[in-house]
Design a protein around this motif. Structure first.
Motif, PDB file in Angstrom:
ATOM      1  N   VAL A   1      -1.852  18.577  -4.779  1.00 49.53           N
ATOM      2  CA  VAL A   1      -1.424  17.672  -3.713  1.00 49.53           C
ATOM      3  C   VAL A   1      -0.881  18.494  -2.557  1.00 49.53           C
ATOM      4  O   VAL A   1       0.039  19.297  -2.753  1.00 49.53           O
ATOM      5  CB  VAL A   1      -0.349  16.686  -4.217  1.00 49.53           C
ATOM      6  CG1 VAL A   1       0.067  15.747  -3.089  1.00 49.53           C
ATOM      7  CG2 VAL A   1      -0.869  15.891  -5.400  1.00 49.53           C
TER       8      VAL A   1
ATOM      9  N   LEU B   1      -1.618   5.475 -12.933  1.00 54.23           N
ATOM     10  CA  LEU B   1      -2.262   4.992 -11.718  1.00 54.23           C
ATOM     11  C   LEU B   1      -2.578   3.500 -11.821  1.00 54.23           C
ATOM     12  O   LEU B   1      -2.294   2.718 -10.907  1.00 54.23           O
ATOM     13  CB  LEU B   1      -3.548   5.791 -11.464  1.00 54.23           C
ATOM     14  CG  LEU B   1      -4.400   5.358 -10.269  1.00 54.23           C
ATOM     15  CD1 LEU B   1      -3.643   5.545  -8.967  1.00 54.23           C
ATOM     16  CD2 LEU B   1      -5.716   6.129 -10.247  1.00 54.23           C
TER      17      LEU B   1
ATOM     18  N   GLN C   1       3.057   6.827  -7.366  1.00 49.48           N
ATOM     19  CA  GLN C   1       2.331   7.831  -8.141  1.00 49.48           C
ATOM     20  C   GLN C   1       3.025   9.190  -8.155  1.00 49.48           C
ATOM     21  O   GLN C   1       2.608  10.096  -8.857  1.00 49.48           O
ATOM     22  CB  GLN C   1       0.921   7.997  -7.579  1.00 49.48           C
ATOM     23  CG  GLN C   1       0.125   6.709  -7.516  1.00 49.48           C
ATOM     24  CD  GLN C   1       0.115   5.944  -8.822  1.00 49.48           C
ATOM     25  OE1 GLN C   1      -0.052   6.526  -9.896  1.00 49.48           O
ATOM     26  NE2 GLN C   1       0.303   4.631  -8.754  1.00 49.48           N
TER      27      GLN C   1
ATOM     28  N   VAL D   1       1.193   4.239  -3.154  1.00 56.11           N
ATOM     29  CA  VAL D   1       1.131   5.693  -2.992  1.00 56.11           C
ATOM     30  C   VAL D   1       2.400   6.350  -3.529  1.00 56.11           C
ATOM     31  O   VAL D   1       2.345   7.301  -4.315  1.00 56.11           O
ATOM     32  CB  VAL D   1       0.918   6.068  -1.511  1.00 56.11           C
ATOM     33  CG1 VAL D   1       0.991   7.580  -1.322  1.00 56.11           C
ATOM     34  CG2 VAL D   1      -0.420   5.528  -1.010  1.00 56.11           C
TER      35      VAL D   1
ATOM     36  N   ILE E   1       0.837  -1.200   0.000  1.00 60.48           N
ATOM     37  CA  ILE E   1       0.000   0.000   0.000  1.00 60.48           C
ATOM     38  C   ILE E   1       0.876   1.256   0.000  1.00 60.48           C
ATOM     39  O   ILE E   1       0.613   2.222  -0.727  1.00 60.48           O
ATOM     40  CB  ILE E   1      -0.948  -0.004   1.214  1.00 60.48           C
ATOM     41  CG1 ILE E   1      -1.975  -1.133   1.064  1.00 60.48           C
ATOM     42  CG2 ILE E   1      -1.644   1.341   1.361  1.00 60.48           C
ATOM     43  CD1 ILE E   1      -2.832  -1.349   2.298  1.00 60.48           C
ATOM     44  N   ILE E   2       1.939   1.236   0.821  1.00 64.42           N
ATOM     45  CA  ILE E   2       2.868   2.374   0.853  1.00 64.42           C
ATOM     46  C   ILE E   2       3.485   2.597  -0.526  1.00 64.42           C
ATOM     47  O   ILE E   2       3.587   3.730  -1.011  1.00 64.42           O
ATOM     48  CB  ILE E   2       3.975   2.142   1.904  1.00 64.42           C
ATOM     49  CG1 ILE E   2       3.375   2.145   3.315  1.00 64.42           C
ATOM     50  CG2 ILE E   2       5.072   3.210   1.791  1.00 64.42           C
ATOM     51  CD1 ILE E   2       4.351   1.722   4.390  1.00 64.42           C
TER      52      ILE E   2
ATOM     53  N   THR F   1      -0.016   0.660 -10.015  1.00 61.77           N
ATOM     54  CA  THR F   1      -0.707  -0.067  -8.947  1.00 61.77           C
ATOM     55  C   THR F   1      -0.700  -1.562  -9.223  1.00 61.77           C
ATOM     56  O   THR F   1      -0.450  -2.378  -8.321  1.00 61.77           O
ATOM     57  CB  THR F   1      -2.159   0.434  -8.816  1.00 61.77           C
ATOM     58  OG1 THR F   1      -2.145   1.830  -8.505  1.00 61.77           O
ATOM     59  CG2 THR F   1      -2.892  -0.314  -7.713  1.00 61.77           C
TER      60      THR F   1
END
Length: 476
Positions: free
Chosen positions: A367, A380, A170, A167, A163-164, A384
């Motif tokens: 952001v 993305l 991206q 992020v 998950i880290i 991913t």
């Protein structure tokens, strides 16, 4: 006069290839090499010495360092072509292969290099999750005692790591954050030094009888002669992985977007050769210390990862800190290795389907703490999917030593030995069957045999380990 002054001013800002002036020196190049080489491979060196013994273990470390140093000298001469000093610059390892060897070997190099990068990202996912689990187990041991198993699943930590990385993947131009290299260097030296310090303390404390032999783990109860042989081969792969840095050598010479690379005077190849000697010498001393002191502390029962195998229980906070350093290091290192893969795939797709809005269009978003950037749906989706893929494979193959050994074996011969030798022969126009040509071919073939044996040992270890665990049920 004004025009001449303008040209002179421009030449002080840009190099001969029109890129920003490079300012790197022997010191900065040596530092980059040390940073690139010293990494998670150091964690398995005590285990490697335990398989090889007091004699063959240190000798293997020195031999691999000499081979890496020698072939790096050849690679440094190939940065410019056709002449090592006045030729045209090549900015990546693959560009060097293409300029010196041509199309087919260029494609084979791409398969080897990007295959290795994918493997490294899988290995880093595995290693990070083991260190995360080790932090939880360390606290459990401190609270409930060392006799408690405190076993915990690695899978939740792999998912957290994934998950880290989804992020972080991206973030545009992540690889240009120079602070990443500094953090990685500090973290790798920190956890390696803690490991050495804890090993020295264990040796000084004289805790129990530690069995050590000249030939490593003896054949006997629990260790057949075949198991011994395969473990030796796997250990050679681990050592090869620890010394791997050929992927970034050309970039240290050439790419100002990632490194403070070498200025053109004195000639880059000469400075790079001296930097390689300094970097590999320092690394070899450090590795030998880790391997020898680790083996002295654990003997023939040295764990595969000497910071997560719990030969050390106390001080638990220091063990925790060392594993936190590993986690921080590999969170950034994962991005360093996967960004070239992202760039290659995205560049290829943009050229292949230039009319596709899904691939080429970006949507501006704001952001916090970063500013305005463009969100690409293709980036993305693809990035991913890549992180999910590597995370799933790490959960499928949760075996640190055998996987690291396989990575080292598969990258050592093609990237560290074969291509540098072939490019040097082509550029220097060395006649076939001359003394130099024969010597280089012998070196290449010997290293190929070592690579095949190391790969076979690691694959055998993976197969054997798969027979004893349930798939996607990795437990520390």
């Amino acid at each position: 006069m004004q025009k001449a002054n303008g040209i002179e001013a421009a030449s002080s800002i840009f190099d001969d290839d029109g890129r920003p002036k490079r300012t790197g020196t022997l010191l900065t190049a040596s530092a980059h090499i040390i940073t690139a080489v010293i990494g998670s491979g150091v964690l398995s060196l005590a285990w490697c010495i335990a398989q090889l013994g007091w004699v063959a273990g240190p000798v293997a470390l020195v031999i691999f360092s000499l081979i890496t140093w020698y072939t790096s000298l050849l690679l440094a001469d190939c940065y410019r072509s056709p002449h090592p000093v006045t030729g045209t610059r090549n900015y990546t390892y693959m560009n060097v292969v293409k300029a010196n060897l041509g199309g087919l070997k260029f494609k084979l190099c791409g398969v080897a290099q990007y295959g290795n990068l994918v493997g490294v990202t899988i290995g880093y996912t595995l290693t990070t999750s083991i260190s995360m689990a080790a932090i939880k187990r360390s606290n459990c041991f401190h609270k409930h005692g060392h006799g408690v198993g405190c076993h915990t699943s690695n899978n939740p930590f792999m998912i957290i790591f994934g998950i880290i990385q989804i992020v972080l993947s991206q973030i545009p131009n992540f690889r240009e954050l120079s602070v990443l290299s500094i953090i990685a260097a500090v973290m790798s030296f920190a956890y390696s030094s803690i490991g050495i310090g804890l090993s020295v303390a264990k040796v000084a404390g004289g805790n129990g009888h530690i069995e050590e032999t000249l030939t490593g783990t003896p054949v006997g109860k629990g260790m057949s002669s075949m198991d011994k042989m395969w473990n030796v081969f796997s250990a050679l792969g681990d050592i090869a992985f620890a010394y791997a840095f050929s992927n970034v050598l050309i970039e240290i010479q050439a790419s100002p977007s990632r490194f403070d690379t070498l200025k053109s005077s004195p000639p880059e190849n000469r400075v790079m050769k001296r930097a390689t000697f300094v970097g590999i010498s320092v690394t070899t001393v450090f590795y030998t210390a880790c391997g020898i002191v680790g083996y002295a502390a654990f003997g023939n029962k040295a764990p595969g990862n000497f910071l997560t195998g719990f030969g050390f229980f106390e001080p638990f906070w220091l063990v925790d800190f060392a594993n936190i350093c590993i986690v921080v290091h590999l969170v950034g290192a994962y991005q360093v290795y996967c960004q070239p893969i992202f760039g290659f795939v995205e560049s290829f797709c943009s050229k292949k389907w230039p009319q596709s809005k899904f691939i080429t269009r970006g949507y501006p978003i704001n952001v916090p703490c970063y500013g305005t950037t463009k969100l690409s749906l293709f980036r993305l989706t693809w990035r991913t999917a890549y992180v999910i893929f590597t995370t799933a494979l790490a959960m499928l193959l949760p075996f640190f030593n055998d996987f690291v050994g396989l990575l080292g074996a598969l990258s050592f011969w093609p990237l560290t030995v074969f291509f540098p030798i072939e490019m040097y022969i082509a550029q220097a126009k060395i006649p076939r069957f001359s003394f130099t040509w024969i010597w280089l071919q012998i070196l290449s073939w010997v290293c190929l045999i070592i690579t095949l044996l190391a790969a076979a040992g690691s694959i055998r270890g993976l197969i054997k380990s798969l027979q004893t665990i349930q798939i996607f049920n990795s437990v520390s």
